[in-house]
Design a protein around this motif. Sequence first.
Motif, PDB file in Angstrom:
ATOM      1  N   PHE A  47      40.230  35.283  33.570  1.00 16.83           N
ATOM      2  CA  PHE A  47      39.707  36.474  33.785  1.00 16.83           C
ATOM      3  C   PHE A  47      38.332  36.420  34.659  1.00 16.83           C
ATOM      4  O   PHE A  47      38.026  37.457  35.111  1.00 16.83           O
ATOM      5  CB  PHE A  47      39.443  37.072  32.384  1.00 16.83           C
ATOM      6  N   LEU A  48      37.704  35.278  34.386  1.00 17.65           N
ATOM      7  CA  LEU A  48      36.512  35.086  34.971  1.00 17.65           C
ATOM      8  C   LEU A  48      36.331  35.247  36.634  1.00 17.65           C
ATOM      9  O   LEU A  48      35.364  35.330  37.155  1.00 17.65           O
ATOM     10  CB  LEU A  48      35.713  33.943  34.486  1.00 17.65           C
ATOM     11  N   LYS A  49      37.279  35.185  37.280  1.00 14.89           N
ATOM     12  CA  LYS A  49      37.427  34.925  38.536  1.00 14.89           C
ATOM     13  C   LYS A  49      37.719  36.509  39.037  1.00 14.89           C
ATOM     14  O   LYS A  49      37.568  36.664  40.386  1.00 14.89           O
ATOM     15  CB  LYS A  49      38.722  34.120  39.237  1.00 14.89           C
ATOM     16  N   CYS A  50      37.905  37.390  38.499  1.00 19.28           N
ATOM     17  CA  CYS A  50      38.255  38.851  38.763  1.00 19.28           C
ATOM     18  C   CYS A  50      37.054  39.774  38.640  1.00 19.28           C
ATOM     19  O   CYS A  50      36.243  39.570  37.733  1.00 19.28           O
ATOM     20  CB  CYS A  50      39.564  39.432  38.178  1.00 19.28           C
ATOM     21  N   LYS A  51      37.140  40.818  39.239  1.00 22.30           N
ATOM     22  CA  LYS A  51      35.940  41.780  39.177  1.00 22.30           C
ATOM     23  C   LYS A  51      36.623  42.972  38.064  1.00 22.30           C
ATOM     24  O   LYS A  51      35.919  42.912  37.038  1.00 22.30           O
ATOM     25  CB  LYS A  51      35.971  42.732  40.460  1.00 22.30           C
ATOM     26  N   ASN A  52      37.703  43.586  37.966  1.00 22.54           N
ATOM     27  CA  ASN A  52      37.975  44.345  36.921  1.00 22.54           C
ATOM     28  C   ASN A  52      39.799  43.676  36.915  1.00 22.54           C
ATOM     29  O   ASN A  52      40.468  43.436  37.812  1.00 22.54           O
ATOM     30  CB  ASN A  52      38.125  45.658  37.355  1.00 22.54           C
ATOM     31  N   ALA A  53      39.726  43.492  35.536  1.00 25.76           N
ATOM     32  CA  ALA A  53      41.258  42.937  35.355  1.00 25.76           C
ATOM     33  C   ALA A  53      41.633  43.526  33.753  1.00 25.76           C
ATOM     34  O   ALA A  53      40.794  43.797  32.862  1.00 25.76           O
ATOM     35  CB  ALA A  53      41.393  41.489  35.354  1.00 25.76           C
ATOM     36  N   MET A  54      42.896  43.595  33.800  1.00 25.64           N
ATOM     37  CA  MET A  54      43.392  43.847  32.250  1.00 25.64           C
ATOM     38  C   MET A  54      44.576  42.733  31.834  1.00 25.64           C
ATOM     39  O   MET A  54      45.264  42.276  32.835  1.00 25.64           O
ATOM     40  CB  MET A  54      44.121  45.207  32.262  1.00 25.64           C
ATOM     41  N   ASP A  65      42.078  53.554  43.062  1.00 23.87           N
ATOM     42  CA  ASP A  65      41.777  52.855  44.034  1.00 23.87           C
ATOM     43  C   ASP A  65      42.150  51.619  44.103  1.00 23.87           C
ATOM     44  O   ASP A  65      41.435  50.569  44.856  1.00 23.87           O
ATOM     45  CB  ASP A  65      39.897  52.851  44.021  1.00 23.87           C
ATOM     46  N   ARG A  66      43.252  50.849  43.316  1.00 23.00           N
ATOM     47  CA  ARG A  66      43.635  49.681  43.200  1.00 23.00           C
ATOM     48  C   ARG A  66      42.592  48.640  42.824  1.00 23.00           C
ATOM     49  O   ARG A  66      42.433  47.805  43.482  1.00 23.00           O
ATOM     50  CB  ARG A  66      44.418  49.461  44.324  1.00 23.00           C
ATOM     51  N   LYS A  67      41.820  48.922  41.925  1.00 22.39           N
ATOM     52  CA  LYS A  67      40.424  48.145  41.571  1.00 22.39           C
ATOM     53  C   LYS A  67      40.645  47.499  40.463  1.00 22.39           C
ATOM     54  O   LYS A  67      39.796  46.780  40.016  1.00 22.39           O
ATOM     55  CB  LYS A  67      39.442  49.194  41.717  1.00 22.39           C
ATOM     56  N   ALA A 112      39.611  55.682  31.677  1.00 26.55           N
ATOM     57  CA  ALA A 112      38.793  55.130  32.580  1.00 26.55           C
ATOM     58  C   ALA A 112      39.394  54.388  33.510  1.00 26.55           C
ATOM     59  O   ALA A 112      39.196  54.153  34.721  1.00 26.55           O
ATOM     60  CB  ALA A 112      37.268  54.523  31.895  1.00 26.55           C
ATOM     61  N   ILE A 113      40.462  53.547  32.754  1.00 25.25           N
ATOM     62  CA  ILE A 113      41.123  52.646  33.490  1.00 25.25           C
ATOM     63  C   ILE A 113      41.942  53.145  34.893  1.00 25.25           C
ATOM     64  O   ILE A 113      42.259  52.732  35.830  1.00 25.25           O
ATOM     65  CB  ILE A 113      42.041  51.503  32.423  1.00 25.25           C
ATOM     66  N   LYS A 114      42.525  54.428  34.211  1.00 28.65           N
ATOM     67  CA  LYS A 114      43.331  55.090  35.269  1.00 28.65           C
ATOM     68  C   LYS A 114      42.607  55.496  36.538  1.00 28.65           C
ATOM     69  O   LYS A 114      43.008  55.804  37.604  1.00 28.65           O
ATOM     70  CB  LYS A 114      43.905  56.362  34.617  1.00 28.65           C
ATOM     71  N   GLU A 115      41.263  55.979  36.239  1.00 26.13           N
ATOM     72  CA  GLU A 115      40.231  55.791  37.685  1.00 26.13           C
ATOM     73  C   GLU A 115      40.177  54.719  38.552  1.00 26.13           C
ATOM     74  O   GLU A 115      40.325  54.899  39.648  1.00 26.13           O
ATOM     75  CB  GLU A 115      39.056  56.395  36.841  1.00 26.13           C
ATOM     76  N   LEU A 116      40.185  53.583  37.807  1.00 26.17           N
ATOM     77  CA  LEU A 116      39.992  52.160  38.612  1.00 26.17           C
ATOM     78  C   LEU A 116      41.513  52.185  39.370  1.00 26.17           C
ATOM     79  O   LEU A 116      41.571  51.695  40.406  1.00 26.17           O
ATOM     80  CB  LEU A 116      39.815  50.923  37.757  1.00 26.17           C
ATOM     81  N   ILE A 117      42.483  52.808  38.700  1.00 30.16           N
ATOM     82  CA  ILE A 117      43.986  52.258  39.179  1.00 30.16           C
ATOM     83  C   ILE A 117      43.973  53.369  40.710  1.00 30.16           C
ATOM     84  O   ILE A 117      44.832  52.680  41.363  1.00 30.16           O
ATOM     85  CB  ILE A 117      44.998  52.811  38.220  1.00 30.16           C
ATOM     86  N   LYS A 133      52.966  44.160  44.510  1.00 34.89           N
ATOM     87  CA  LYS A 133      53.291  42.802  44.717  1.00 34.89           C
ATOM     88  C   LYS A 133      52.123  42.035  44.847  1.00 34.89           C
ATOM     89  O   LYS A 133      52.118  40.813  44.491  1.00 34.89           O
ATOM     90  CB  LYS A 133      54.051  42.902  46.162  1.00 34.89           C
ATOM     91  N   ASP A 134      50.609  42.548  44.818  1.00 37.03           N
ATOM     92  CA  ASP A 134      49.628  41.851  44.769  1.00 37.03           C
ATOM     93  C   ASP A 134      49.054  41.954  43.469  1.00 37.03           C
ATOM     94  O   ASP A 134      47.916  41.214  43.283  1.00 37.03           O
ATOM     95  CB  ASP A 134      48.713  42.338  45.753  1.00 37.03           C
ATOM     96  N   ASN A 135      49.749  42.216  42.404  1.00 33.87           N
ATOM     97  CA  ASN A 135      49.419  42.245  41.015  1.00 33.87           C
ATOM     98  C   ASN A 135      48.251  43.376  40.591  1.00 33.87           C
ATOM     99  O   ASN A 135      47.281  43.274  39.796  1.00 33.87           O
ATOM    100  CB  ASN A 135      48.985  40.823  40.429  1.00 33.87           C
ATOM    101  N   ASN A 136      48.164  44.420  41.506  1.00 27.35           N
ATOM    102  CA  ASN A 136      47.383  45.392  41.306  1.00 27.35           C
ATOM    103  C   ASN A 136      48.005  46.413  40.207  1.00 27.35           C
ATOM    104  O   ASN A 136      49.021  46.325  40.558  1.00 27.35           O
ATOM    105  CB  ASN A 136      46.737  46.186  42.448  1.00 27.35           C
ATOM    106  N   ILE A 137      47.269  46.998  39.198  1.00 27.53           N
ATOM    107  CA  ILE A 137      47.818  47.825  38.548  1.00 27.53           C
ATOM    108  C   ILE A 137      47.872  49.227  39.128  1.00 27.53           C
ATOM    109  O   ILE A 137      46.851  49.663  39.683  1.00 27.53           O
ATOM    110  CB  ILE A 137      47.143  47.981  37.071  1.00 27.53           C
ATOM    111  N   ILE A 138      49.001  49.739  39.191  1.00 25.93           N
ATOM    112  CA  ILE A 138      49.467  50.880  40.116  1.00 25.93           C
ATOM    113  C   ILE A 138      49.652  52.135  39.243  1.00 25.93           C
ATOM    114  O   ILE A 138      49.733  53.266  39.705  1.00 25.93           O
ATOM    115  CB  ILE A 138      50.490  50.822  41.171  1.00 25.93           C
ATOM    116  N   GLU A 139      50.160  52.068  37.704  1.00 29.71           N
ATOM    117  CA  GLU A 139      50.339  52.978  36.939  1.00 29.71           C
ATOM    118  C   GLU A 139      50.204  52.547  35.510  1.00 29.71           C
ATOM    119  O   GLU A 139      50.564  51.164  35.192  1.00 29.71           O
ATOM    120  CB  GLU A 139      51.838  53.431  37.311  1.00 29.71           C
ATOM    121  N   LEU A 140      49.728  53.264  34.570  1.00 30.71           N
ATOM    122  CA  LEU A 140      49.711  52.896  33.312  1.00 30.71           C
ATOM    123  C   LEU A 140      50.299  54.191  32.210  1.00 30.71           C
ATOM    124  O   LEU A 140      50.007  55.172  32.568  1.00 30.71           O
ATOM    125  CB  LEU A 140      48.264  52.789  32.795  1.00 30.71           C
TER     126      LEU A 140
END
Length: 426
Positions: free
Chosen positions: A117-124, A199-201, A192-197, A142-149
Amino acid sequence: MIIGEIMDAVILCAGKGERLRPLTENRPKPMIPVAGKPILEHIIEKVENLVDNIYLVVKYKKEVIIEHFKNRPKIKFLEQGEIDGTGQAVLTAKDYVDGDFLVLNGDIIFEDDLEKFLKCKNAMALTEVKNPENFGVVVLDKDNNIIELQEKPENPKSNLINAGIYKFEDEIFEILEDIEPSERGEVELTDAIKELIKDRKIKGIKLDGYWNDIGRPWDILDANKHLLGKIKTSIKGKVEENVVIKGEVIIEEGATIKANSVIEGPAIIKKGAVVGPLAYIRPNTVLMENTFVGNSSEVKGSIIMKNTKIPHLSYVGDSIIGENCNFGCNTITANLRFDDKPVKVNIKGKRIGSVRKLGVIMGDNVKTGIQVSFMPGVKVGSNCWIGANCLIDKDVESNTFVYKKEEKIIKTLNTIGGLSNMGIGE
């Protein structure tokens, strides 16, 4: 990766744990013991070598957490205010954490380490489950970005769920401050996580190994079994003659195993506990401090909390027994239905199926008389008295006295003929 890049961890410990009542009547959910120590202790052990500070966000029964961890130098306590919700709990730490930080739910047991986890900026953290419809379901690109919750969807798009562990940059605080409370009046972290999603952050990181969200009583027993499977034998207490010990067993200093008892591991016997004589401790059992399992009593697959006594001729199976309870002679917990179907349990007013074997879930300060029996899956609230010869087949609310009133007939017998007339015979 350099240890120390993350400065702090925030652990959310403010919830009431309604689904675990009566176990949470006198303690917050993170303080329920699993494998001999509180759930929260297991979580802290996972993060304390990765961070400088650990902030425990407390509210419900906060004094129990504070008392237990008050002498740990890395740990600091933050009290959540009137507004509830995981988002509000994280926001409580805004003026204390500096830079990136970890957030963990205070009610999870997990096996994986957190260094990735320490290598990521935002992660779940994510984990795969067989029943994703009961959780927050996550969809990745495909890049392991969260796109939907998806929140407990009827038709889940994946079997990956939110595992309750996060890494955030401090921008999350700005997002949380703009979040409106949900319909239930809580500021939700998932909003709040949905807001990050958008922008694929935020990345999704899959956990390896065991994970359990402790939400129901049988989850406690499952996690207890898993963690006990990893212990190694350590016998420091007093063991008298003719005691049989099989498998991996921890007997702490100050515990006593009396003559002719049998301990089958994995099992933990904490300091001050007394077992026997002629007692039988079966696998996946934990006897917490100052407990007593006496002559010809048997305990199997159960957690017996501090200062509880099961003196003689009793059976406790697949159960969780609170603190300061005392069982009368021949108290029995049934743990299996005749039809072998999952045991039904009342959870927040709903009757739901649990697991194949489940005994009694009992709060603190309960006393039973002689010849008391409990049917599978019943719950007994704290501060109850259960009178002699009772069969408990329904949940018992806290502060209740249950007793059986029978008519007793006494006659004087003057002649043998009198006996004959009563059907005894000559």
